[in-house]
Scaffold this motif. Structure first.
Motif, short mmCIF file in Angstrom:
data_model
loop_
_atom_site.label_atom_id
_atom_site.label_comp_id
_atom_site.label_asym_id
_atom_site.label_seq_id
_atom_site.Cartn_x
_atom_site.Cartn_y
_atom_site.Cartn_z
N PRO A 31 -12.81 77.70 24.79
CA PRO A 31 -13.90 78.14 25.65
C PRO A 31 -15.03 78.85 24.89
CG PRO A 31 -11.98 79.51 25.99
CD PRO A 31 -11.54 78.38 25.10
N TRP A 32 -14.72 79.39 23.72
CA TRP A 32 -15.77 80.07 22.95
C TRP A 32 -16.73 79.04 22.32
CZ3 TRP A 32 -18.10 84.45 22.83
CH2 TRP A 32 -18.71 84.96 21.68
N TRP A 33 -16.24 77.85 22.10
CA TRP A 33 -17.06 76.79 21.50
C TRP A 33 -17.66 75.87 22.54
CZ3 TRP A 33 -13.19 75.00 17.11
CH2 TRP A 33 -13.15 76.00 16.14
N SER A 34 -16.84 75.55 23.53
CA SER A 34 -17.21 74.49 24.46
C SER A 34 -18.43 74.89 25.30
CB SER A 34 -16.02 74.21 25.37
OG SER A 34 -16.38 73.28 26.34
N SER A 35 -19.58 74.38 24.90
CA SER A 35 -20.81 74.71 25.63
C SER A 35 -21.84 73.63 25.32
CB SER A 35 -21.33 76.08 25.17
OG SER A 35 -22.69 76.21 25.47
N VAL A 36 -22.55 73.19 26.35
CA VAL A 36 -23.58 72.17 26.10
C VAL A 36 -24.70 72.72 25.25
CG1 VAL A 36 -23.53 70.45 27.92
CG2 VAL A 36 -24.42 72.70 28.43
N LEU A 37 -24.87 74.03 25.28
CA LEU A 37 -25.97 74.61 24.53
C LEU A 37 -25.69 74.70 23.03
CD1 LEU A 37 -27.31 77.50 26.78
CD2 LEU A 37 -28.41 75.36 26.20
N MET A 38 -24.42 74.51 22.68
CA MET A 38 -24.04 74.70 21.28
C MET A 38 -24.92 73.90 20.29
SD MET A 38 -22.10 76.74 19.84
CE MET A 38 -20.45 77.27 20.10
N PRO A 39 -25.12 72.59 20.51
CA PRO A 39 -25.97 71.86 19.56
C PRO A 39 -27.39 72.43 19.48
CG PRO A 39 -24.78 70.33 20.97
CD PRO A 39 -24.55 71.70 21.53
N VAL A 40 -27.93 72.83 20.62
CA VAL A 40 -29.30 73.35 20.62
C VAL A 40 -29.36 74.68 19.89
CG1 VAL A 40 -31.28 73.84 22.08
CG2 VAL A 40 -29.52 72.28 22.88
N ILE A 41 -28.37 75.51 20.16
CA ILE A 41 -28.33 76.82 19.51
C ILE A 41 -28.17 76.65 18.00
CG2 ILE A 41 -26.91 78.87 19.22
CD1 ILE A 41 -26.33 78.75 22.20
N PHE A 42 -27.30 75.72 17.61
CA PHE A 42 -27.11 75.48 16.19
C PHE A 42 -28.40 75.00 15.55
CE2 PHE A 42 -22.85 75.34 14.08
CZ PHE A 42 -22.24 76.20 14.96
N LEU A 43 -29.11 74.15 16.26
CA LEU A 43 -30.34 73.59 15.73
C LEU A 43 -31.39 74.68 15.55
CD1 LEU A 43 -31.65 70.98 14.95
CD2 LEU A 43 -32.42 70.72 17.27
N LEU A 44 -31.54 75.51 16.58
CA LEU A 44 -32.57 76.55 16.52
C LEU A 44 -32.23 77.59 15.45
CD1 LEU A 44 -33.41 76.88 20.27
CD2 LEU A 44 -34.95 76.18 18.45
N SER A 45 -30.95 77.97 15.38
CA SER A 45 -30.60 78.95 14.35
C SER A 45 -30.73 78.32 12.97
CB SER A 45 -29.21 79.52 14.58
OG SER A 45 -28.28 78.49 14.70
N ALA A 46 -30.53 76.99 12.90
CA ALA A 46 -30.76 76.29 11.63
C ALA A 46 -32.21 76.42 11.23
CB ALA A 46 -30.36 74.83 11.76
N MET A 47 -33.12 76.18 12.17
CA MET A 47 -34.54 76.27 11.86
C MET A 47 -34.90 77.69 11.44
SD MET A 47 -35.88 73.81 14.90
CE MET A 47 -37.61 74.10 14.78
N VAL A 48 -34.36 78.66 12.17
CA VAL A 48 -34.61 80.06 11.83
C VAL A 48 -34.20 80.33 10.39
CG1 VAL A 48 -33.83 82.40 12.28
CG2 VAL A 48 -34.43 80.92 14.18
N SER A 49 -32.96 79.92 10.05
CA SER A 49 -32.47 80.26 8.71
C SER A 49 -33.22 79.49 7.63
CB SER A 49 -30.96 79.99 8.62
OG SER A 49 -30.70 78.61 8.73
N GLY A 50 -33.55 78.22 7.91
CA GLY A 50 -34.25 77.41 6.91
C GLY A 50 -35.65 77.97 6.64
N ILE A 51 -36.35 78.34 7.70
CA ILE A 51 -37.69 78.88 7.53
C ILE A 51 -37.62 80.20 6.75
CG2 ILE A 51 -39.68 79.82 8.76
CD1 ILE A 51 -39.10 77.76 10.98
N ALA A 52 -36.65 81.04 7.12
CA ALA A 52 -36.50 82.32 6.44
C ALA A 52 -36.17 82.11 4.97
CB ALA A 52 -35.41 83.15 7.11
N MET A 53 -35.33 81.11 4.68
CA MET A 53 -34.95 80.85 3.30
C MET A 53 -36.16 80.41 2.48
SD MET A 53 -32.73 80.77 0.94
CE MET A 53 -31.02 80.71 1.37
N VAL A 54 -36.99 79.51 3.03
CA VAL A 54 -38.16 79.05 2.28
C VAL A 54 -39.14 80.21 2.08
CG1 VAL A 54 -40.11 77.47 2.28
CG2 VAL A 54 -37.88 76.68 3.06
N MET A 55 -39.29 81.03 3.10
CA MET A 55 -40.17 82.19 2.99
C MET A 55 -39.71 83.10 1.85
SD MET A 55 -41.39 84.64 6.06
CE MET A 55 -40.16 85.89 6.22
#
Lengths: 397, 255, 151
Positions: free
Chosen positions: A194-218
């Motif tokens: 239940p901690w994983w099972s969520s439809v939002l999981m892919p979206v959250i992963f994607l957005l946090s990916a963008m956050v981390s990638g942008i921060a890393m390049v910065m």
């Protein structure tokens, strides 16, 4: 097996007898973290190329090379974690299409070979040819190999480079979304958890990916500029800060929505997750992911939207918020991967996780996997320095 | 006039065959993805389709099943690896719950709750549910775990890559990573015994006959009698795993 | 066609061909016969040796004990419930002796008082207090015929 006996003593409440050992450790925390950095860095690069945000030009090549360096490493912790690493090829020869994990091999290859390598190759081909002419010895041979024998520098061919590279980038954006949204789906589709099972999981992963990638390049842009002793392009940095702020808000909103939804629906698993969040994930979730990784950077970057202080103040604060975001996203992955295994699927108790120092699953190895991409990136920056590209040189002249 | 009609019919023919060819190409490109639609296909009734019944009221928590399972299947002796185990649930008068499974039920159950505080107590033997819509089979990336035509979920230890996704996907905690083989391991319903005409070990050694197994295709099997005469329940029915392990007397506290 | 594609497309084609050929040789023979798995693995699992041999096999040698067992309350039990799996014993009875348990702890696994055990299903005693003059259950009871008391 002593560590398991040790852990047996730390079991809290009742867990199924097979659940004492955590099956996915620090290596699987690294996997979504590193692929996230790849997807994020690539999306930042395509903002310049496809969405024509020209002010981001100074980071374009750096972002691409960062994405490539991290992508090359992304698969390594994953394969070393397998019980039988030498059977890993089976995922390509007999992919079981009902499994979310099965297409990883293809998604990875597609992203590496078709998107990243091609885009960088089209972008660098002209320079590779010119550098091959200018240099000697091994470097000259390396450049020659990298041109793949396409040495035609007629304006028509160079125009093709631009055109094909653009097409690849356009294809690359959905691919980057696919790569990381898909990593989220690996977790989000497990109905047993239940901690994983969520439809939002892919979206959250994607957005946090963008956050981390942008921060890393910065972060990398500031570090590389300092090493090269050149002036940081402040409009570019401000623009990156703006995007980081924007994506961070989106990420924060959706992650909060996920939790609010969980709390409000209060399903069967609510009690155990409540105890998890307030107990074993207390520090990593509220302090590291929430405060350090989200609230403070949001406050800093949001303040810059209202009032832009002097360059001298902005630079260290950008550096600080970038690093904090990187730490926060790491702990977001940690909370998902480790947190999801700490509670029993009987919802009646907890096991424990102790990160060892040595061994393939120890933190020394994890640090190695995190440092390796930076070494690869340094090699890339030495071999194909973006600032020595002929187009860039012409621009600055 | 005739020529024109011929032309138009020829044009139609070309258009139709182009459409057909296009459908074929698209269809064959889409076909592999049909497997992503996940549903259990019960095979034709040429083979038995095994299911299990456990009568909680008859279980005395002796742990013979757990011991026999470890001996029969060379399961590592350490208390972290079980294909079959027994849990004791104790519901206290204040409504709180205490669950234990000392070494999977192989060691003695010692009741820690004082007799006066006990509302009720019972044993629950656990093993693989051999689900018809197994979440573990669904997630295996390489096809190393599968449902046999008899409805038994098996692991191919020569093909398993050890990614442990199936262990994460099993809602019942029935899988573990074999410490020596480094592959996923689980109950096979003693497939090697069934094929030799023997009963699975845990069924053979159960002193009270609390366990039965049988062929769901055979309407006269003892299993059908068991299912008909008792109100049975599966574990975590809300997950729609198609569990084929049916409990009689399952209390709502059991998960 | 641009010269870039003239190089890249053949490279891609070669890559795909190598993959397809390698795939052809890497997929095991019986894979996909019944479903997305190696059909031979079922035979490999089926070929594993059975460790519990069953009452009938025990009776070949131990017919007196078995006859006694079948005449009494424990008749529903197989020999291996108490004595453990007999496959090695059957191969070499002298070398691989089976256990003959009969301690309070062992019999208590079934018969000790426990609120979760139903008295209608199993006869229960308190192993800590029941006839504590004797150390083990088998000092009084014959496990094959439990009410045949020893002196």
């Amino acid at each position: 097996m002593e560590h398991l006996y040790e852990m047996l003593k730390q079991v809290d409440g009742y867990i199924y007898p097979n659940e004492i050992e955590l099956h996915w450790g620090i290596l699987i925390v690294l996997y979504p973290y590193i692929t996230g950095l790849v997807a994020g860095a690539f999306i930042l690069a395509s903002l310049e190329r496809v969405f024509k945000i020209k002010v981001l030009r100074p980071t374009y090549h750096l972002a691409l090379l960062t994405a490539l360096a991290f992508l090359l490493v992304a698969i390594l912790p994953l394969v070393t974690h397998l019980g039988h690493p030498f059977r890993a090829y089976e995922i390509m020869t007999t992919p079981h299409l009902q499994s979310a994990m099965a297409i990883f091999g293809f998604v990875y290859l597609w992203y590496l070979m078709v998107v990243l390598l091609l885009e960088i190759w089209f972008d660098y081909r002209r320079d590779l040819v010119l550098w091959a002419e200018q240099s000697t010895g091994i470097k000259r041979r390396l450049y020659k190999i990298l041109t793949l024998g396409v040495t035609d520098l007629s304006p028509k061919t160079i125009a093709w480079d631009e055109k094909l590279g653009f097409i690849v980038t356009v294809v690359g954006i959905p691919s980057a979304f696919l790569l990381h949204g898909y990593v989220g789906f690996i977790f989000g589709s497990i109905k047993a958890n239940p901690w994983w099972s969520s439809v939002l999981m892919p979206v959250i992963f994607l957005l946090s990916a963008m956050v981390s990638g942008i921060a890393m390049v910065m972060f990398l842009y500031m570090v590389v500029s300092r090493i090269r002793k050149v002036k940081i392009d402040m409009p570019c940095l401000d623009e990156i800060g703006k995007f980081l702020f924007m994506v961070l808000i989106l990420d924060f909103t959706l992650e909060s929505l996920d939790q609010v939804h969980r709390i409000y629906e209060a399903e069967e698993s609510f009690e155990i997750l409540h105890m998890l969040v307030n107990g074993k994930l207390n520090i990593t979730l509220f302090i590291m992911q929430g405060l350090v990784g989200t609230i403070i950077p949001l406050a800093i970057l949001g303040f810059f939207r209202i009032h832009l202080p002097k360059e001298k103040i902005r630079k260290p604060l950008y550096m600080l918020s970038g690093l904090m975001v990187l730490v926060g996203v790491f702990f977001m992955r940690w909370n998902v991967v480790i947190g999801g295994q700490l509670f029993s699927k009987s919802f009646l108790g907890f096991t424990n996780f102790k990160l060892g120092m040595i061994g393939a699953e120890g933190y020394l190895m994890a640090i190695f996997w995190l440092v390796l991409p930076f070494c690869i990136l340094s090699f890339f920056l030495w071999l194909v320095p973006p600032w020595k590209k002929h187009a860039e040189a012409e621009l600055t002249e | 006039m005739g020529n024109e009609r011929l032309n138009s019919s020829r044009r139609n023919f070309i258009r139709k065959s182009a459409l057909l060819a296009g459908t074929l190409v698209v269809g064959s490109a889409v076909k592999p993805f049909q497997a992503m639609l996940f549903a259990a296909n019960e095979p034709e009734k040429t083979m038995p389709w095994y299911a299990i019944g456990i009568d909680i009221e008859k279980c005395i928590g002796c742990g013979s099943c757990a011991r026999a399972c470890k001996a029969e299947n060379d399961v590592p002796k350490e208390p972290f690896f079980f294909r079959s185990w027994v849990e004791q649930y104790t519901i206290k008068n204040d409504g709180t719950l205490a669950v234990q499974s000392p070494n999977g039920g192989i060691d003695d159950f010692v009741q820690t709750v004082p007799e006066a505080e006990i509302f009720k107590s019972f044993f629950v033997p656990k093993m693989c549910n051999h689900c018809a819509k197994s979440p573990c089979v669904q997630v295996c990336p390489v096809g190393a775990t599968y449902e046999s035509p008899e409805g038994i979920v098996l692991v191919d230890e020569k093909y398993c890559i050890g990614c442990r996704y199936c262990i994460q996907a099993c809602p019942y905690g029935c899988r573990y990573l074999h410490p020596e083989k480094q592959t996923a391991d689980k109950c096979t319903l003693c497939y090697h015994r069934l094929k030799k005409g023997l009963n699975p070990a845990c069924f053979d050694v159960c002193p009270t006959g609390a366990r039965i197994y049988g062929d769901l295709h055979d309407m006269n099997s003892p299993l059908h009698k068991f299912l008909k005469e008792h109100s049975t329940q599966v574990l975590k029915p809300q997950l729609n795993t198609g569990s084929k392990l049916f409990y009689n007397g399952l209390s709502s506290e059991v998960r | 066609m641009p010269p870039q594609l003239k190089t890249l497309l053949p490279v891609l084609a070669v890559f795909i061909c190598i993959f397809l050929v390698a795939r052809h040789f890497l997929i095991p023979d019986s894979f996909g016969k019944y479903g997305h798995y190696r059909a031979n693995s079922m035979d490999e699992i089926a070929a594993l040796p059975a460790h519990h041999i069953g009452k009938a096999a025990c009776m070949d040698c131990h017919d007196t004990e078995a006859a006694k067992l079948n005449s009494d309350l424990h008749s529903g039990l197989t020999c291996e419930v108490c004595h453990g799996p007999g496959w090695q014993h059957m191969d070499d009875p002298e070398k691989n002796k089976l256990s003959k348990p009969g301690t309070r702890e062992f019999c208590g696994k079934c018969h000790d008082m426990n609120p979760a055990r139903r008295t209608s299903v199993i006869h229960q005693i308190d192993i800590k207090t029941h006839n504590i003059d004797r150390a083990n259950c088998i000092d009084c009871h014959n496990p094959h015929a439990v009410w045949e008391m020893k002196d």
